[in-house]
Design a protein around this motif. Sequence first.
Motif, PDB file in Angstrom:
ATOM      1  N   VAL A 122       0.858  -1.180   0.000  1.00 17.64           N
ATOM      2  CA  VAL A 122       0.000   0.000   0.000  1.00 17.64           C
ATOM      3  C   VAL A 122       0.896   1.232   0.000  1.00 17.64           C
ATOM      4  O   VAL A 122       1.750   1.394   0.864  1.00 17.64           O
ATOM      5  CB  VAL A 122      -0.916   0.006   1.243  1.00 17.64           C
ATOM      6  N   PRO A 126      -6.146   6.265   2.531  1.00 13.60           N
ATOM      7  CA  PRO A 126      -7.368   5.847   1.852  1.00 13.60           C
ATOM      8  C   PRO A 126      -8.093   7.025   1.219  1.00 13.60           C
ATOM      9  O   PRO A 126      -7.905   8.160   1.618  1.00 13.60           O
ATOM     10  CB  PRO A 126      -8.197   5.258   2.984  1.00 13.60           C
ATOM     11  N   TRP A 135      -7.371   2.239  -2.093  1.00 15.11           N
ATOM     12  CA  TRP A 135      -5.953   2.270  -1.719  1.00 15.11           C
ATOM     13  C   TRP A 135      -5.119   2.147  -2.983  1.00 15.11           C
ATOM     14  O   TRP A 135      -5.458   1.382  -3.895  1.00 15.11           O
ATOM     15  CB  TRP A 135      -5.616   1.116  -0.773  1.00 15.11           C
TER      16      TRP A 135
END
Length: 160
Positions: A122, A126, A135
Amino acid sequence: MKPLSPSSFFSPAVIFGALAVAALLTIVTLALIGWMRPRVAPEVGFAPADLTMIPAPTHTPSASATPTIDPLATPSLAPDTIGVGGYVQITGTEGNGLRLRANPGLSAEQLFLGLDEEVYQVREGPQELDGHTWWYLVAPYDETRAGWAAADFLTVVPSP
């Protein structure tokens, strides 16, 4: 025409010739791998390869070590929480895969299809859009495999 018998293939001349060829090939092979070359040092024996074993480093904390807290460090995430820097795996698509997109949102351009059990890191997020949490994911093995994905089909995994 008379059929050939197996005994005609194994005459003494054929067996002697095969042994002579095998001996010649053995001598040539030994000469090529170094038995016939002069040695650099007389105490060094025949060594066709060098291998150095380096032990893995170990960490032994000193008795006086005290933990320090960095006030600027980012707090660690709960084990099942998706966060920037963490790793996620695509799950629950029932074999259909997960569309990774150029931007967050269902109307954004689809870049490629991520398959179940693929692991990504990631990098951003968000972002809430179209009823999903998005993401930005990047494959650790290929930086070009990157895009925005809905969190509904992501599971947190430990870093590789």
